[in-house]
Design a protein around this motif. Structure first.
Motif, PDB file in Angstrom:
ATOM      1  N   ARG A   1      42.976  89.965  72.732  1.00  0.00           N
ATOM      2  CA  ARG A   1      42.148  91.044  73.270  1.00  0.00           C
ATOM      3  C   ARG A   1      41.312  90.598  74.461  1.00  0.00           C
ATOM      4  O   ARG A   1      41.224  91.298  75.479  1.00  0.00           O
TER       5      ARG A   1
ATOM      6  N   ALA B   1      47.822  94.201  70.711  1.00  0.00           N
ATOM      7  CA  ALA B   1      47.880  93.014  69.855  1.00  0.00           C
ATOM      8  C   ALA B   1      49.277  92.823  69.284  1.00  0.00           C
ATOM      9  O   ALA B   1      49.755  91.695  69.140  1.00  0.00           O
TER      10      ALA B   1
ATOM     11  N   VAL C   1      38.325  95.874  68.311  1.00  0.00           N
ATOM     12  CA  VAL C   1      39.265  95.285  67.358  1.00  0.00           C
ATOM     13  C   VAL C   1      39.011  95.873  65.972  1.00  0.00           C
ATOM     14  O   VAL C   1      37.885  95.828  65.465  1.00  0.00           O
TER      15      VAL C   1
ATOM     16  N   LEU D   1      43.593  87.638  67.267  1.00  0.00           N
ATOM     17  CA  LEU D   1      43.279  88.963  67.789  1.00  0.00           C
ATOM     18  C   LEU D   1      42.283  88.892  68.949  1.00  0.00           C
ATOM     19  O   LEU D   1      42.440  89.589  69.953  1.00  0.00           O
TER      20      LEU D   1
ATOM     21  N   ASN E   1      45.783  97.118  65.559  1.00  0.00           N
ATOM     22  CA  ASN E   1      45.314  96.938  66.926  1.00  0.00           C
ATOM     23  C   ASN E   1      46.429  97.109  67.951  1.00  0.00           C
ATOM     24  O   ASN E   1      46.396  96.517  69.030  1.00  0.00           O
TER      25      ASN E   1
ATOM     26  N   VAL F   1      46.972  93.061  62.703  1.00  0.00           N
ATOM     27  CA  VAL F   1      47.635  93.103  64.010  1.00  0.00           C
ATOM     28  C   VAL F   1      48.134  94.517  64.293  1.00  0.00           C
ATOM     29  O   VAL F   1      47.938  95.061  65.389  1.00  0.00           O
TER      30      VAL F   1
END
Length: 299
Positions: free
Chosen positions: A111, A142, A57, A107, A137, A134
């Motif tokens: 994930r 995401a 992340v 997140l 990712n 966001v």
């Protein structure tokens, strides 16, 4: 990531190994190979490194925003997943109330568990940073699973997030890590009456740290009332709390509300820091309580 592994995350951390692969952590390391937490950038460097190394992340934040403690956020998320009966057979739908600039709960939920999350924020600047996180990712999908919305800070917090998210869908869980303090004066007192760059109480914006009129207790009270008004649209509501006294007052409110059918609590201890969590439902026949939970007021 398995819920059981999430629940144990952060029990031990090899800081030397983390510093060896991350220049940010190396810059805040102390002579004994640990982290010098008194340095202003220590919490940010550690959070950024853990999120990147262990979860893939990407996280960035401007100064003064609250830096999340990754292990306790993940443990809270794991506990809520267990409470909600997340067995991995489908992607749960969640609401993250007050996601903050990091958007880290949403997140990690996307994930680690593949959840679809509406993440609400009252501060437009923080929401912009959350959207940027966001977008960073996208490779981890995401952007497909997390939607950040700006909401009015007054009134019903979960309902506002749902309205911002659009549609009339049902949700499995609501998450929040509410502001601790009831005023700026209370926050200043907790920080020793000084601006401490290394202090958790100081290193946060007003909307992240302060909820006028009662802090996290008042925030939870509004959330309980909202959960009753929403009925079964959200199966479980939950909160991560910073004070044991807040948990006791929240439980008193939950016991006093006859439409709350089940309430559960737990605590997370990492080093010298303890946080508490509470979850409740207005729906009949909730999932069995995870091992070790305290169950209050089941009717």
């Amino acid at each position: 990531m398995a819920v059981e592994a999430m629940a144990e995350y952060g029990a031990t951390t090899d800081w030397k190994a983390l510093a060896a692969v991350d220049a940010g952590v190396a810059s805040v390391a102390n002579a004994s190979g640990g982290v010098d937490w008194s340095l202003p950038g220590a919490r940010y460097a550690v959070a950024r490194a853990l999120l990147r190394r262990d979860f893939g992340v990407a996280y960035e934040a401007s100064p003064r925003h609250l830096v999340p403690c990754v292990p306790n956020r993940l443990r809270y998320l794991a506990w809520v997943a267990a409470v909600a009966g997340d067995d991995g057979s489908r992607a749960l739908r969640a609401v993250d109330v007050g996601a903050g600039a990091s958007c880290v709960l949403a997140l990690l939920a996307a994930r680690c568990r593949g959840w679809r999350v509406v993440a609400s924020e009252v501060d437009a600047a923080a929401a912009a940073e959350a959207r940027a996180n966001v977008a960073r990712n996208a490779a981890a999908r995401a952007a497909d699973r997390v939607r950040v919305v700006v909401v009015d800070g007054a009134g019903a917090p979960v309902s506002a997030a749902l309205a911002g998210g659009g549609g009339d869908d049902a949700y499995d869980v609501a998450l929040t890590n509410p502001p601790w303090f009831e005023s700026e004066e209370a926050r200043a007192a907790a920080a020793g009456g000084a601006t401490r760059a290394d202090g958790v109480a100081a290193a946060a914006t007003a909307s992240e740290a302060v909820h006028e009129g009662g802090g996290e207790v008042a925030f939870l009270r509004a959330m309980v009332a909202d959960s009753v008004a929403l009925g079964g649209r959200v199966r479980w509501h939950s909160a991560l709390l910073g004070r044991r006294a807040s948990l006791k007052r929240a439980l008193a409110d939950l016991r006093a509300e006859p439409r709350v059918l089940d309430a559960r609590t737990t605590r997370f201890t990492l080093g010298q820091t303890t946080r508490w969590a509470v979850a409740w439902t207005t729906c009949a026949a909730p999932a069995a309580a995870p091992a070790g939970d305290k169950v209050f007021g089941a009717k």
